[in-house]
Structures are given as structure tokens and as C-alpha cells.
Scaffold this motif. Structure first.
Motif, PDB file in Angstrom:
ATOM      1  N   TRP A 116      32.282  33.124  31.958  1.00 39.14           N
ATOM      2  CA  TRP A 116      33.040  32.100  31.246  1.00 39.14           C
ATOM      3  C   TRP A 116      34.464  31.965  31.802  1.00 39.14           C
ATOM      4  CZ3 TRP A 116      28.692  33.314  28.421  1.00 39.14           C
ATOM      5  CH2 TRP A 116      28.091  32.259  27.730  1.00 39.14           C
ATOM      6  N   THR A 117      35.068  33.055  32.254  1.00 39.54           N
ATOM      7  CA  THR A 117      36.388  32.946  32.883  1.00 39.54           C
ATOM      8  C   THR A 117      36.305  32.098  34.140  1.00 39.54           C
ATOM      9  OG1 THR A 117      37.103  35.093  32.005  1.00 39.54           O
ATOM     10  CG2 THR A 117      38.283  34.245  33.920  1.00 39.54           C
ATOM     11  N   ASP A 118      35.268  32.303  34.941  1.00 36.99           N
ATOM     12  CA  ASP A 118      35.057  31.462  36.127  1.00 36.99           C
ATOM     13  C   ASP A 118      34.931  29.994  35.740  1.00 36.99           C
ATOM     14  OD1 ASP A 118      35.282  33.032  38.306  1.00 36.99           O
ATOM     15  OD2 ASP A 118      33.152  33.195  38.755  1.00 36.99           O
ATOM     16  N   LEU A 119      34.219  29.733  34.645  1.00 37.04           N
ATOM     17  CA  LEU A 119      34.039  28.353  34.192  1.00 37.04           C
ATOM     18  C   LEU A 119      35.366  27.734  33.773  1.00 37.04           C
ATOM     19  CD1 LEU A 119      32.186  26.004  33.436  1.00 37.04           C
ATOM     20  CD2 LEU A 119      31.807  27.104  31.215  1.00 37.04           C
ATOM     21  N   PHE A 120      36.181  28.493  33.037  1.00 38.45           N
ATOM     22  CA  PHE A 120      37.474  27.968  32.601  1.00 38.45           C
ATOM     23  C   PHE A 120      38.421  27.755  33.783  1.00 38.45           C
ATOM     24  CE2 PHE A 120      36.277  29.796  28.376  1.00 38.45           C
ATOM     25  CZ  PHE A 120      36.348  28.605  27.661  1.00 38.45           C
ATOM     26  N   ILE A 121      38.401  28.663  34.751  1.00 37.42           N
ATOM     27  CA  ILE A 121      39.241  28.490  35.944  1.00 37.42           C
ATOM     28  C   ILE A 121      38.782  27.278  36.745  1.00 37.42           C
ATOM     29  CG2 ILE A 121      39.861  29.528  38.157  1.00 37.42           C
ATOM     30  CD1 ILE A 121      39.837  32.240  36.820  1.00 37.42           C
ATOM     31  N   LEU A 122      37.470  27.064  36.816  1.00 37.11           N
ATOM     32  CA  LEU A 122      36.943  25.898  37.511  1.00 37.11           C
ATOM     33  C   LEU A 122      37.445  24.606  36.862  1.00 37.11           C
ATOM     34  CD1 LEU A 122      35.005  24.671  39.629  1.00 37.11           C
ATOM     35  CD2 LEU A 122      33.177  24.872  37.900  1.00 37.11           C
ATOM     36  N   VAL A 123      37.419  24.540  35.538  1.00 37.85           N
ATOM     37  CA  VAL A 123      37.936  23.366  34.824  1.00 37.85           C
ATOM     38  C   VAL A 123      39.425  23.199  35.086  1.00 37.85           C
ATOM     39  CG1 VAL A 123      38.396  22.445  32.518  1.00 37.85           C
ATOM     40  CG2 VAL A 123      36.152  23.409  33.043  1.00 37.85           C
ATOM     41  N   ALA A 210      43.191  35.060  27.719  1.00 41.44           N
ATOM     42  CA  ALA A 210      43.348  36.473  28.073  1.00 41.44           C
ATOM     43  C   ALA A 210      42.817  36.775  29.469  1.00 41.44           C
ATOM     44  CB  ALA A 210      42.655  37.350  27.036  1.00 41.44           C
ATOM     45  N   ARG A 211      41.686  36.229  29.824  1.00 43.82           N
ATOM     46  CA  ARG A 211      41.081  36.359  31.151  1.00 43.82           C
ATOM     47  C   ARG A 211      40.998  37.816  31.607  1.00 43.82           C
ATOM     48  NH1 ARG A 211      43.419  31.155  34.648  1.00 43.82           N
ATOM     49  NH2 ARG A 211      42.743  29.561  33.165  1.00 43.82           N
ATOM     50  N   GLU A 212      41.714  38.144  32.670  1.00 43.51           N
ATOM     51  CA  GLU A 212      41.600  39.480  33.263  1.00 43.51           C
ATOM     52  C   GLU A 212      42.106  40.580  32.345  1.00 43.51           C
ATOM     53  OE1 GLU A 212      45.762  38.449  33.798  1.00 43.51           O
ATOM     54  OE2 GLU A 212      43.904  37.321  34.135  1.00 43.51           O
ATOM     55  N   GLN A 213      42.901  40.232  31.321  1.00 47.03           N
ATOM     56  CA  GLN A 213      43.410  41.240  30.403  1.00 47.03           C
ATOM     57  C   GLN A 213      42.277  41.891  29.608  1.00 47.03           C
ATOM     58  OE1 GLN A 213      47.106  41.784  30.200  1.00 47.03           O
ATOM     59  NE2 GLN A 213      46.556  40.853  32.154  1.00 47.03           N
ATOM     60  N   ILE A 214      41.244  41.130  29.334  1.00 48.39           N
ATOM     61  CA  ILE A 214      40.087  41.701  28.635  1.00 48.39           C
ATOM     62  C   ILE A 214      39.439  42.767  29.514  1.00 48.39           C
ATOM     63  CG2 ILE A 214      37.828  41.201  27.648  1.00 48.39           C
ATOM     64  CD1 ILE A 214      40.113  40.097  26.022  1.00 48.39           C
ATOM     65  N   CYS A 215      39.274  42.478  30.797  1.00 51.56           N
ATOM     66  CA  CYS A 215      38.641  43.434  31.714  1.00 51.56           C
ATOM     67  C   CYS A 215      39.496  44.685  31.895  1.00 51.56           C
ATOM     68  CB  CYS A 215      38.392  42.770  33.072  1.00 51.56           C
ATOM     69  SG  CYS A 215      37.334  41.309  33.010  1.00 51.56           S
ATOM     70  N   ILE A 216      40.812  44.496  31.919  1.00 55.55           N
ATOM     71  CA  ILE A 216      41.708  45.618  32.221  1.00 55.55           C
ATOM     72  C   ILE A 216      41.944  46.491  31.002  1.00 55.55           C
ATOM     73  CG2 ILE A 216      44.037  46.246  32.974  1.00 55.55           C
ATOM     74  CD1 ILE A 216      44.056  43.668  34.644  1.00 55.55           C
ATOM     75  N   TYR A 217      42.195  45.863  29.844  1.00 52.60           N
ATOM     76  CA  TYR A 217      42.637  46.621  28.679  1.00 52.60           C
ATOM     77  C   TYR A 217      41.590  46.762  27.575  1.00 52.60           C
ATOM     78  CZ  TYR A 217      47.216  45.936  30.790  1.00 52.60           C
ATOM     79  OH  TYR A 217      48.266  45.946  31.662  1.00 52.60           O
ATOM     80  N   ALA A 218      40.736  45.757  27.388  1.00 50.05           N
ATOM     81  CA  ALA A 218      39.801  45.788  26.258  1.00 50.05           C
ATOM     82  C   ALA A 218      38.449  46.381  26.610  1.00 50.05           C
ATOM     83  CB  ALA A 218      39.612  44.381  25.695  1.00 50.05           C
ATOM     84  N   CYS A 219      38.001  46.201  27.844  1.00 50.52           N
ATOM     85  CA  CYS A 219      36.672  46.674  28.228  1.00 50.52           C
ATOM     86  C   CYS A 219      36.702  48.165  28.579  1.00 50.52           C
ATOM     87  CB  CYS A 219      36.151  45.858  29.415  1.00 50.52           C
ATOM     88  SG  CYS A 219      34.496  46.371  29.957  1.00 50.52           S
ATOM     89  N   VAL A 272      41.850  38.944  39.393  1.00 48.34           N
ATOM     90  CA  VAL A 272      42.638  39.892  38.602  1.00 48.34           C
ATOM     91  C   VAL A 272      43.986  40.183  39.249  1.00 48.34           C
ATOM     92  CG1 VAL A 272      40.645  40.972  37.512  1.00 48.34           C
ATOM     93  CG2 VAL A 272      41.470  41.856  39.691  1.00 48.34           C
ATOM     94  N   GLY A 273      44.265  39.544  40.373  1.00 49.18           N
ATOM     95  CA  GLY A 273      45.589  39.588  40.971  1.00 49.18           C
ATOM     96  C   GLY A 273      45.970  40.878  41.658  1.00 49.18           C
ATOM     97  N   ILE A 274      45.006  41.622  42.202  1.00 49.64           N
ATOM     98  CA  ILE A 274      45.340  42.876  42.869  1.00 49.64           C
ATOM     99  C   ILE A 274      45.270  42.690  44.386  1.00 49.64           C
ATOM    100  CG2 ILE A 274      44.469  44.255  40.955  1.00 49.64           C
ATOM    101  CD1 ILE A 274      42.020  44.887  42.740  1.00 49.64           C
ATOM    102  N   ASP A 275      45.807  43.673  45.094  1.00 50.54           N
ATOM    103  CA  ASP A 275      45.737  43.704  46.552  1.00 50.54           C
ATOM    104  C   ASP A 275      44.737  44.776  46.951  1.00 50.54           C
ATOM    105  OD1 ASP A 275      46.106  43.834  49.279  1.00 50.54           O
ATOM    106  OD2 ASP A 275      48.291  43.695  49.188  1.00 50.54           O
ATOM    107  N   GLN A 280      41.155  51.536  46.111  1.00 50.01           N
ATOM    108  CA  GLN A 280      40.396  51.302  44.901  1.00 50.01           C
ATOM    109  C   GLN A 280      41.304  51.301  43.680  1.00 50.01           C
ATOM    110  OE1 GLN A 280      37.105  50.509  44.554  1.00 50.01           O
ATOM    111  NE2 GLN A 280      37.256  50.282  46.768  1.00 50.01           N
ATOM    112  N   GLN A 281      41.105  50.325  42.802  1.00 44.88           N
ATOM    113  CA  GLN A 281      41.930  50.178  41.614  1.00 44.88           C
ATOM    114  C   GLN A 281      41.053  49.886  40.412  1.00 44.88           C
ATOM    115  OE1 GLN A 281      45.329  47.383  42.900  1.00 44.88           O
ATOM    116  NE2 GLN A 281      44.052  47.651  44.730  1.00 44.88           N
ATOM    117  N   LEU A 282      41.514  50.333  39.272  1.00 41.72           N
ATOM    118  CA  LEU A 282      40.759  50.147  38.038  1.00 41.72           C
ATOM    119  C   LEU A 282      40.505  48.676  37.757  1.00 41.72           C
ATOM    120  CD1 LEU A 282      41.233  51.927  34.675  1.00 41.72           C
ATOM    121  CD2 LEU A 282      41.575  49.464  34.715  1.00 41.72           C
ATOM    122  N   GLU A 283      41.449  47.805  38.132  1.00 41.91           N
ATOM    123  CA  GLU A 283      41.323  46.387  37.807  1.00 41.91           C
ATOM    124  C   GLU A 283      40.244  45.667  38.609  1.00 41.91           C
ATOM    125  OE1 GLU A 283      45.539  47.778  37.139  1.00 41.91           O
ATOM    126  OE2 GLU A 283      44.026  47.927  38.721  1.00 41.91           O
TER     127      GLU A 283
END
Length: 476
Positions: A116-123, A210-219, A272-275, A280-283
Motif C-alpha cells: 500500500w505504501t508503494d501504491l500511495f507513492i505511485l499516486v 507514516a510510511r517507513e516509520q511503521i517498518c522502522i518503529y512499529a513492526c 526508507v531513505g538509507i545508504d 546492513q541496517q535495520l531499516e
């Protein structure tokens, strides 16, 4: 106290991420998975399936009122919850298998939050433009007509997607065409409207805001995945031995610069905005979009693809020594851990299929009435009472014949009817009180208990089931 002397806050402010559009095999794979998963979710409630006169003709239906679940030709009743438990176990083992082999590949491709995040970014990209256009609009302080128009259009589209998501969810619980009509004319149950409102809000908040914040902090999965991975697990990584030192200078045969030209393409496409070059990173959700971006850039500068690629920790030292890439199947997929997960997953699946084909379309439970344990009638006959629950899983009414097998002197009577056959309504359970009688002197005195079997036969097709129980009584 100077501002520089103040302690940093517990949480850093979120920096909005505007991923750049990229094309490549992994991005195409994500498009395909998005189309398939969203298509299944939105269209499944509209698939018709004959359920008989008492149920909606819906292929996939969660019947809360009668506590049943229908999936095409499969019908799961409350006492068969072990099928649901088995599917959940298979889902968990499947997640372990894919994580041990390919890292967070589930998160990167098929997780609902990612889809769904991909879908919202596409829109957002369709309405506001690609990354640079969205960045300029975000940094624009003045809310002119253009910015208001673009933002309003985007928000309205997001809410419509959320409404469609919540609407599709409630369609799984009742007849979809009828519910849609009731929703439009305002005659649906308030629970339907409440559920759609909650689902709309959560979908838009999780996927669009929230987007990537759900993956980083909530999941919790980013914290758990490390236990499923080892040095042979493939995950997205950067070949540092080949890319360093970075630089934008001219590359020659004798150049000391690596292949990485520090173009930031891999960073600009990351959702998720990482380099990825930082290791390897948690995000990281292992979506592999950075691979597509880097491969595209390598082709432009005439360098081999694979600077950013699916790698294992054990591959780095091996390739640094000048060895060719190792076999993916031999070293990464066919390992004891993945073989064990595959075997367990297959075993649970086979057991579920066997149990599915072994079950019958009729079922019964027998509960002896203990108060009193038995009754002695005026002629000396001993009577036991049983509450028999008959479950008819067919789509039409069926006559069930009840009989007993054990002591030949015992006989059976049904409450409310002189016959031994009772009609059970379609897709329902009927509670029938059954009396088992034994003549005086026929019950053994020792132990005062006689084992026997209650049989139930479907008079329509001959299917039979039974339950063993005991007869209590005392002979004179």
C-alpha cells in the motif's frame, strides 16, 4: 546555556522521503506483485459460488453469525479451527524460510504495508511529479493555487484508496453486492460504516503518512529477523572491495578510484531513505530498488553490473580474493536451515490436506446428562439421557438416522419423535436429546457401566459417523 550545549532529544525529527522512480527487473517484480496482491484483495469478495438458499453465493466468506469460514469448496467450522492454526503455522514457517534464504524479502515485496505504501507513492508521483518535483513542492513555503490543487488532489485520491480498502474488507463478511447497495443507500449496519471509517483512516495513516516509520518503529520483524539469518543468507549489499574508494574522477586502467561514482542513485530510490553502502541496517527492507538504480548507472559508465547486489556475508571475503561468485543454490538456498524449514512447512501442509480430505460432511458430539446419571422407570427399565449435537455441513436439509451398537438388549428413543430419524437443517447444528434404555437385569452389575457406540447415518447419501460413550445403570 548555548544551543550547542543542550542534550540531543530522544527522537530525531522525521525527514520526509521522496523516492525517485526507477526501472529494472526488481522494480518490475514489485509492480507485478502489487498488481496481483491488490487484485486478489479487491476482487475476491465479488467471485460468486453457489452456497445454497441459506447463505450468500460468495466464494470467500467469513460468516461471523454462524462462526464459519468459506473458501471456495472448503468450509471451516468452529470445531475445525485447527485448519486456521495450521495455516498460521505454515505462514510462520514460510516467513522463516524466506528470511533465512533471502533476508527481509517478504517486507520488500509482499508485506501489506509495503504494497500500500508503494501504491500511495505511485499516486503521489502521478500527481506531483518525480522526486525533484516533489522536493520543490515540499520546500515551497507559499501555498499558491497550484500547490493547493496538487495537494488536495493527492489527499482526495488517498482517501478514496482508503475507502476502497475498508470497503473491500467488510465485503468479506457478508454478501458483497447487497452490502454495496446498502452502503450507497445508507441502510447498512452502523458497524459496516464504522469499520470502513477505521480502515480508511489506518490505511491512509500507515501507507501514505507514516510510511517507513511503521517498518522502522512499529513492526517487530526487523528486530526478530537476525535470529533467522546467518552468514550465508542473501540480502541486498554493496561490494565495497569493488566500489571503494568512491569518486567522480575519470576512471582509467591505472585509476585508484573504485567503480562507485558517488552518484547517490541508490539512496534516491530507497523507500526508507538509507545508504546501502553503509552496510546492513535495520531499516533496509530488501526491496532491491537500489540494485536496479546502481545497475542502470553502471551501464551508463561502462562498468559491470552488480556493484550493489544480493550478497551474503560469506561472499565478501570469497570475492575479495578474486574468486568468481559462488553458486546461489548450493551455498545459499540448499543449507540445513532452509532444508529444515522447507521440510517442516511441507509436513504441516501435507497433514492439513490429509485432514481436509478425511473429514466428513456430518459431525456429532455426545454429552451424557449427569443429573441424574440414570433413571429407573416403573417397569424396571434403566434409562440414560444424552445430548447429541448433530452438525449438517450440506447446503440442504438432511435426515439423520440415530442408532446404537453394543449390548443388543439396549434400544434408543429420540425426544419429540417416535422415529429414529431426525431432520437437520442445512448448514446448521441441531441439539437432539436421545434416550438409551436397557431392560431390568440386562446391565452388568460389576462397575455399573456398559460401553456402546452411537451411530449417525445420513439417510441421503449413506455417510456415517460415530461416537463412543458409556451407559450407566444398576441391575437388580
Amino acid at each position: 546555556m548555548n544551543a550547542s550545549d543542550q542534550e540531543p532529544g530522544l527522537y530525531a525529527a522525521r525527514e520526509p522521503i521522496f523516492p525517485k522512480r526507477v526501472s529494472g527487473k526488481f522494480r518490475n517484480l514489485k509492480w507485478i506483485i502489487m498488481a496481483v496482491t491488490l487484485g486478489i484483495y479487491y476482487l475476491t469478495p465479488w467471485i460468486r459460488w453457489d452456497r445454497g438458499p441459506s447463505l450468500p453465493d460468495q466464494a470467500v466468506l467469513v460468516d461471523i453469525a454462524n462462526r464459519r469460514f468459506f473458501f471456495f469448496m472448503i468450509e471451516i467450522w468452529p470445531h475445525e479451527f485447527y485448519f486456521v492454526a495450521g495455516l498460521l503455522i505454515m505462514a510462520g514457517l514460510g516467513l522463516f524460510l524466506f528470511t533465512s534464504a533471502l533476508g527481509r524479502v517478504w517486507c520488500g515485496y509482499a508485506c501489506p504495508q509495503t504494497v500500500w505504501t508503494d501504491l500511495f507513492i505511485l499516486v503521489e508521483r502521478w500527481i506531483e511529479g518525480d522526486r525533484n518535483a516533489r522536493l520543490r513542492l515540499h520546500r515551497q513555503k507559499k501555498w499558491d493555487f497550484r500547490k493547493v490543487r496538487l495537494r488536495l488532489t493527492k489527499y482526495i485520491t488517498w482517501v478514496l484508496i482508503g475507502l476502497a480498502t475498508g470497503g473491500a474488507w467488510v465485503f468479506y463478511f457478508t454478501d458483497a453486492p447487497q452490502l454495496l447497495q446498502d452502503l450507497v443507500f445508507g441502510t447498512a449496519h452502523p458497524i459496516a460504516y464504522t469499520t470502513i471509517a477505521v480502515m480508511t483512516f489506518t490505511t491512509v495513516f500507515f501507507g501514505a503518512i507514516a510510511r517507513e516509520q511503521i517498518c522502522i518503529y512499529a513492526c517487530p520483524w526487523p528486530r526478530i529477523q537476525a535470529a533467522m539469518m546467518d552468514e550465508e543468507t542473501l540480502t541486498v549489499g554493496y561490494r565495497e572491495w569493488r566500489g571503494e574508494p568512491r569518486g567522480k574522477g575519470k576512471r582509467t586502467t591505472d585509476s585508484e578510484l573504485g567503480d562507485c561514482i558517488d552518484c547517490m542513485a541508490c539512496v534516491n530510490v530507497c523507500p526508507v531513505g538509507i545508504d546501502i553502502r553503509d552496510g546492513q541496517q535495520l531499516e533496509c527492507i530488501t526491496c532491491a530498488l537500489c540494485i536496479d538504480a546502481c545497475d542502470e548507472m553502471m551501464e551508463k559508465i561502462g562498468k559491470p553490473r552488480g556493484l550493489v547486489d544480493y550478497l551474503a556475508v560469506g561472499d565478501e571475503a570469497y570475492e575479495t580474493a578474486g574468486n568468481p561468485p559462488r553458486s546461489i543454490w548450493k551455498h545459499h538456498f540448499l543449507r540445513p536451515r532452509t532444508i529444515l524449514y522447507t521440510a517442516l512447512w511441507s509436513l504441516v501442509g501435507i497433514l492439513l490436506v490429509v485432514a481436509l480430505f478425511m473429514r466428513t460432511d456430518i459431525d456429532l458430539t455426545v454429552a451424557p446428562v449427569r443429573n441424574p446419571v440414570f433413571v429407573t422407570l416403573s417397569d424396571g427399565t434403566i434409562r440414560n439421557t444424552y445430548e447429541v449435537r448433530l452438525r449438517n455441513k450440506h447446503g440442504d436439509d438432511r435426515p439423520f438416522t440415530i442408532s446404537i451398537k453394543g449390548d443388543p438388549t439396549m434400544r434408543v428413543e429420540l425426544e419429540g419423535t417416535p422415529e429414529s430419524t431426525v431432520m437437520v437443517p442445512a448448514d446448521q447444528m441441531k441439539l437432539q436429546r436421545v434416550y438409551v434404555l436397557a431392560p431390568n437385569g440386562s446391565v452388568p452389575a460389576e462397575g455399573n457401566r456398559t460401553e456402546f457406540r452411537i451411530w449417525v447415518e445420513d439417510a441421503t447419501n449413506g455417510d456415517r459417523v460415530y461416537k463412543d460413550t458409556v451407559f450407566n445403570g444398576k441391575a437388580r
